[in-house]
Motif scaffolding. Structure first.
Motif, mmCIF file in Angstrom:
data_model
loop_
_atom_site.group_PDB
_atom_site.id
_atom_site.type_symbol
_atom_site.label_atom_id
_atom_site.label_comp_id
_atom_site.label_asym_id
_atom_site.label_seq_id
_atom_site.Cartn_x
_atom_site.Cartn_y
_atom_site.Cartn_z
ATOM 1 N N LEU A 1 -10.180 68.428 2.975
ATOM 2 C CA LEU A 1 -9.244 68.192 3.989
ATOM 3 C C LEU A 1 -8.652 69.422 4.615
ATOM 4 N N GLY B 1 -9.050 66.168 -1.266
ATOM 5 C CA GLY B 1 -8.049 66.827 -0.770
ATOM 6 C C GLY B 1 -8.193 68.036 -0.303
ATOM 7 N N LEU C 1 -1.966 73.452 -3.562
ATOM 8 C CA LEU C 1 -1.556 73.607 -4.795
ATOM 9 C C LEU C 1 -2.266 72.615 -5.818
ATOM 10 N N LEU D 1 5.071 69.216 -7.285
ATOM 11 C CA LEU D 1 4.812 70.379 -6.678
ATOM 12 C C LEU D 1 5.577 71.646 -7.205
ATOM 13 N N PHE E 1 -4.544 69.087 -0.671
ATOM 14 C CA PHE E 1 -4.583 69.506 0.648
ATOM 15 C C PHE E 1 -3.367 70.558 0.861
ATOM 16 N N LEU E 2 -2.647 70.524 0.153
ATOM 17 C CA LEU E 2 -1.297 71.646 0.312
ATOM 18 C C LEU E 2 -1.748 73.105 -0.356
ATOM 19 N N SER F 1 -4.910 64.512 -3.996
ATOM 20 C CA SER F 1 -5.437 64.875 -3.001
ATOM 21 C C SER F 1 -4.494 65.355 -1.985
ATOM 22 N N GLY F 2 -3.078 65.081 -2.066
ATOM 23 C CA GLY F 2 -2.048 65.612 -1.453
ATOM 24 C C GLY F 2 -1.912 67.030 -1.922
#
Lengths: 263, 324, 264
Positions: free
Chosen positions: A223, A220, A210, A119, A207-208, A203-204
């Protein structure tokens, strides 16, 4: 006893690959096509999986999302495996100081919760599909490295390596011809699991916000909307998540199946 | 055991060094100068402003000097100021750290509470219907992305059933509640996040427990135990379990990075004021000081977790605790 | 003849895929009171499985196909688990091949012996502890307190085996089944253990079923000998008979194998 895990895994992955490769043929609509008239429609014969808040067909977006997930997964794992093979082989074969330094590096890298590192770098370097593939690869090689090193260290003891040395094979030949093929089996299982991990990370990230940026569809980032449409449009939450679930299940089952067959 | 401990503790020093090195250089070397990022967020910023900022943050010096300065500051717990609101980074982290730690420790607790019995039962009843069903269920939960489960959970429990509050860790009237009321309020807010964050871990750990238990049950000393006239229950719970639990201690250490990393996403979903959400916000803001501080912090936490796990393992396994 | 243990037509098999492979194919064996019987045969002849089958402590993939095992007037194979748990350890006890593997690594020697005592005798933990110390001395361990507190990995193979014997004899069984107890020990230790077993047998009065692939051991300890080959008993007789006039080819093989090495 039939190896159900292997069968299920292979079936799912073949299906996924077909969807990804033939996306343009399979997708009923353009995944980026915004349509003001069809906002947040529930699943119907026109839109089997519904539409999102910009009127884009969810089925099409999910089909194209398969492309992203699969490519990110495979490339990231490819990078990680290459690095891991390199580090592990060097460590295992040359031992000594090089081994010590490399293994310390592995220990340090393992101290970082990978998501934090990924991240951080994506935030600074900018989110792009390539960056994501690269950074996931650069943070996931440690397991492979340890595996390869362990395999080589144990194989070194065995007869046929000594035999090869006896007939005068050079160092690099020994590594290439003998060590690596034998170490490959657990590496293959590890890589398969790595693909599902990579897909999960992507996907995480998406989703955020980034990861993969809209309008490119990633399971992701579809979502993202789910947070704001929770009570209103269940299909936006359920279908992308289900796709991720099935994909990861597929790769995990494949890994289990491989373990049973080979390991 | 003392030698084992000593060796382990000494090994920390190069690890610490490595952690700081990698944190610093990986983040600094990523393409895009940090201050340029501020510019991308605020396009009106002038060239002089950029130069001034750079000088202020010491970014005009050579990279290695920057590292030394940063390291020196870090050792005095000075992580600089958050670019976002100018507050001290260390303050922002400290006020959120307890929340994240609490949730993760609770998750660990649930992890063990559920994973161990499930794993043991699956091993004892291997290849029966119970085993096959639990295997299937654990595979499913293991494959489901945690943030998706969080979303589904929110949909079901917060919106449709309205049993649980949807965000935060306390209600608006928290201050006015009694001691007991506060506890209940906190629990109601935390229950979904904790369960969601531990489900994947429970699935994984129970598989591990199962195979560890199967391994223990296939050992020679199990025959001895049976031949002495111990009931099957005693054989399983007194002789096999104790051995099967040993490797689990290290597994806990290995789960910590996963738990911490997962915090980022679900703290964001549940609007929980923890360090995970703080990190997410820092990432969005390109708040470089905060980003680096947190990366180092979580690496330290992981390292400490592993250390505790290793020491515990050395303590519980008599083969390491008492060397010949 | 009034036997202590009488095995009739015992058949045991392993389940592999869909089939069952018989490894014990109709064994008949009798052991008298205070008698020492050596059961000899090559590896894979089914000796160990047969011995485990006597008290039904078989591995999960093995099952008893047919036969009876009479002990104390009852067929053990027909008893339920509750009754068998009473007999194991108290009337029939075992010692195994590698004591270090067959002892639980996470408990002390003392606690494992005490456990055996508390199972079948009504003693407190303290009382069992004292009894365990006495037992350790009975097996000629002088430093009994230190051994009591030690873990298996801290002791030598020979010491572990003595402790194991102490544990097995704790409840004064009538039958001691020894499955290759000296195979993994040094020759000198092996002799010591064999002597110990013989002495204890005289002192306590139990029957010994000694399983081995080394037939020469029989010369030292056996009253009678049975030879097992591919799941069946192919020859039996008194120790003297077996060595002076062996009839079955496998018996002769076993005798020759050890005469060459000149063991014991």
């Amino acid at each position: 006893m039939k190896n159900y895990a292997l069968i299920i895994g292979i079936v799912i992955i073949i299906m996924l690959s077909c969807i990804a490769i033939f996306a343009p043929l399979l997708s009923p609509y353009d995944p980026a096509a915004i349509n003001q008239d069809s906002l947040l429609l529930s699943p119907s014969s026109q839109h089997p999986l519904g539409t999102d808040s910009l009127g884009r067909d969810l089925l099409s977006r999910i089909i194209y999302g398969a492309r992203i997930s699969l490519s990110v997964g495979l490339v990231a794992v490819g990078i990680a495996t290459l690095i891991g093979l390199l580090v592990g082989s060097l460590s295992g074969f040359y031992v000594g100081l090089l081994d010590l330094i490399l293994m310390r590096l592995v220990d340090v890298m393992l101290c970082f919760p990978t998501f934090y590192l990924i991240l951080a770098v994506t935030a600074i370097a900018g989110p792009s599909v390539f960056n994501i593939m690269l950074i996931i690869g650069l943070t996931s090689w440690m397991g492979v490295a340890r595996l390869v090193r362990a395999e080589i260290l144990s194989l070194k003891e065995r007869e046929f390596i000594q035999a090869a040395q006896a007939i005068g094979a050079t160092h690099s030949r020994i590594i290439l011809r003998h060590h690596i093929p034998n170490a490959l089996t657990p590496v293959l299982v590890n890589a398969t699991l790595g693909v599902s991990a990579a897909i999960l990370i992507e996907s995480g990230l998406s989703f955020l916000g980034l990861g993969v940026q809209p309008p490119t569809a990633s399971w992701g980032n579809i979502l993202i909307e789910s947070k704001s449409t929770l009570g209103v449009a269940w299909w936006i939450t359920v279908f992308p998540g289900l796709s991720i679930l099935i994909t990861i299940l597929g790769f995990n089952m494949l890994a289990e199946g491989l373990k049973k067959e080979i390991g | 055991m003392i030698t084992y401990l000593a060796k382990r503790l000494i090994a920390i020093i190069p690890l610490l060094l490595g952690i700081t090195l990698i944190s610093f250089f990986v983040i600094r070397l990523a393409p895009g100068k940090p201050v340029m990022l501020q510019q991308s967020l605020n396009p009106k910023i002038s060239l002089e402003e950029i130069k001034r900022l750079e000088k202020l943050e010491g970014l005009d010096k050579p990279l290695f000097t920057q590292y030394k300065n940063w390291l020196w500051n870090m050792l005095r717990f000075n992580f600089g100021r958050s670019i976002g609101d100018g507050r001290l980074v260390i303050d922002k982290i400290m006020e959120r750290l307890p929340v994240t730690l609490t949730i993760n420790i609770l998750s660990l607790f649930f992890l063990f509470l559920f994973a161990i019995p499930i794993g043991v039962k699956a091993a004892v009843k291997a290849n029966t219907a119970f085993d096959h069903i639990t295997t299937l269920v654990t595979f499913l939960f293991f494959a489901a992305p945690t943030f998706w489960l969080a979303l589904l959970g929110m949909q079901l429990f917060c919106i449709q059933l309205k049993w649980l509050p949807i965000s935060g860790i306390t209600s608006l009237d928290f201050e006015y509640l009694s001691w007991w009321g506060k506890l209940v309020d906190l629990s109601r807010h935390l229950i979904l996040p904790v369960i969601v964050s531990s489900i994947g871990g429970i699935a994984g750990l129970s598989r591990y427990m199962r195979s560890s238990m199967l391994e223990a049950l296939s050992q020679p000393y199990i025959y001895t135990a049976r031949s002495k006239g111990l009931s099957e229950k005693q054989v399983v719970y007194k002789h096999a379990l104790r051995n099967a639990l040993l490797p689990l201690v290290t597994i806990v250490g290995l789960s910590i990075p996963g738990l911490l990393g997962g915090s980022i996403i679900f703290e964001s979903i549940f609007s929980i004021p923890g360090i995970g959400r703080l990190f997410y916000e820092a990432a969005m803001m390109r708040d470089i000081n905060l980003i680096m501080a947190e990366v180092v912090l979580v690496a330290l936490l992981t390292m400490m977790g592993n250390l505790i796990a290793d020491i515990s393992y050395a303590y519980v396994d008599p083969r390491i605790r008492y060397k010949k | 003849m009034d036997s202590l243990l009488s095995i009739k037509n015992l058949k045991v098999g392993f389940s592999q895929e869909e089939k069952t492979v018989e490894v014990v194919r109709g064994v008949n064996l009798d052991i008298g009171h205070n008698e020492s019987l050596v059961l000899a045969g090559e590896s894979g002849s089914g000796k160990s499985i047969m011995s485990l089958a006597i008290t039904k402590i078989l591995p999960a993939n093995a099952r008893i196909i047919a036969g009876e095992v009479y002990f104390g007037g009852k067929d053990l194979l027909k008893l339920d688990e509750e009754a068998l748990v009473d007999i194991r350890g108290s009337s029939i006890a075992y010692i195994f091949q590698e004591p270090s593997s067959f002892l639980n690594p996470v408990y002390t020697i003392g606690s494992q012996i005490s456990e055996a005592i508390m199972l079948h005798q009504h003693k407190s933990r303290e009382g069992a502890g004292f009894a365990a110390l006495e037992l350790l001395q009975q097996v000629r361990i002088d430093d009994s307190e230190r051994i009591f507190r030690s873990y298996p990995h801290q002791l030598s193979g020979g010491m572990n085996q003595r402790a194991f014997i102490a544990m097995s004899l704790a409840c004064k069984p009538k039958l001691l089944i020894a499955d290759e107890p000296t195979t993994s020990l040094d020759v000198t230790i092996e002799v010591e253990i064999l002597q110990l077993l013989m002495q204890l047998k005289m002192e306590l009065g139990f029957s010994l079923l000694f399983i081995t692939h080394n037939l020469s051991i029989a010369k030292r300890i056996a009253d009678r000998v049975s030879i097992m080959h591919q799941g069946k008993i192919v020859e039996e007789g008194s120790c003297a008979e077996i060595f002076s006039s062996p009839k079955h080819f496998h018996t002769k093989e076993l005798i020759q194998a050890y005469e060459k090495i000149g063991r014991l």
